[in-house]
Design a protein around this motif. Sequence first.
Motif, short mmCIF file in Angstrom:
data_model
loop_
_atom_site.label_atom_id
_atom_site.label_comp_id
_atom_site.label_asym_id
_atom_site.label_seq_id
_atom_site.Cartn_x
_atom_site.Cartn_y
_atom_site.Cartn_z
N MET A 83 42.54 0.29 9.10
CA MET A 83 42.06 1.00 10.29
C MET A 83 40.67 1.59 10.04
O MET A 83 39.83 1.59 10.94
CB MET A 83 43.04 2.09 10.70
N GLU A 84 40.42 2.07 8.82
CA GLU A 84 39.10 2.60 8.49
C GLU A 84 38.03 1.52 8.63
O GLU A 84 36.92 1.79 9.11
CB GLU A 84 39.09 3.17 7.06
N GLU A 87 37.45 0.94 12.33
CA GLU A 87 36.67 2.04 12.91
C GLU A 87 35.20 1.95 12.50
O GLU A 87 34.29 2.12 13.32
CB GLU A 87 37.26 3.39 12.50
N GLY A 90 33.42 -0.83 14.41
CA GLY A 90 33.46 -0.78 15.86
C GLY A 90 34.53 -1.65 16.48
O GLY A 90 34.60 -1.80 17.70
N THR A 92 37.57 -1.04 16.77
CA THR A 92 38.53 -0.25 17.57
C THR A 92 38.11 -0.23 19.04
O THR A 92 38.95 0.00 19.91
CB THR A 92 38.64 1.19 17.03
N ASP A 93 36.84 -0.49 19.32
CA ASP A 93 36.35 -0.50 20.70
C ASP A 93 36.62 -1.83 21.41
O ASP A 93 36.62 -1.88 22.64
CB ASP A 93 34.85 -0.20 20.74
#
Length: 98
Positions: A83-84, A87, A90, A92-93
Amino acid sequence: MDIEKNLDGEKLTVKIIGRLDTNTSPELTESLKEDLPDVKELILDLSDLLYISSAGLRVILSTQKTMNKQGSMVIRNVQDMVMEVFEATGFTDILTIE
């Protein structure tokens, strides 16, 4: 890396186990090519994905583009370390992560 697939009609669940990197990305690409043409809903289960490199990110992005044309893609059970990376890059967008 190990890949576990479960095809239920037009819904495919793919569990990726281990590391998704330069060495293993081609294997995932080929595995997905086999099933994606008939799939409307793709679920990537990353509960046992321990590491992802830029090569792995490219496979996921390419798969997302394919699924945008024919259905949907959801990523589930993402480990903190992965997840890091999502994130920081980008992702996650642009990805649907549950």
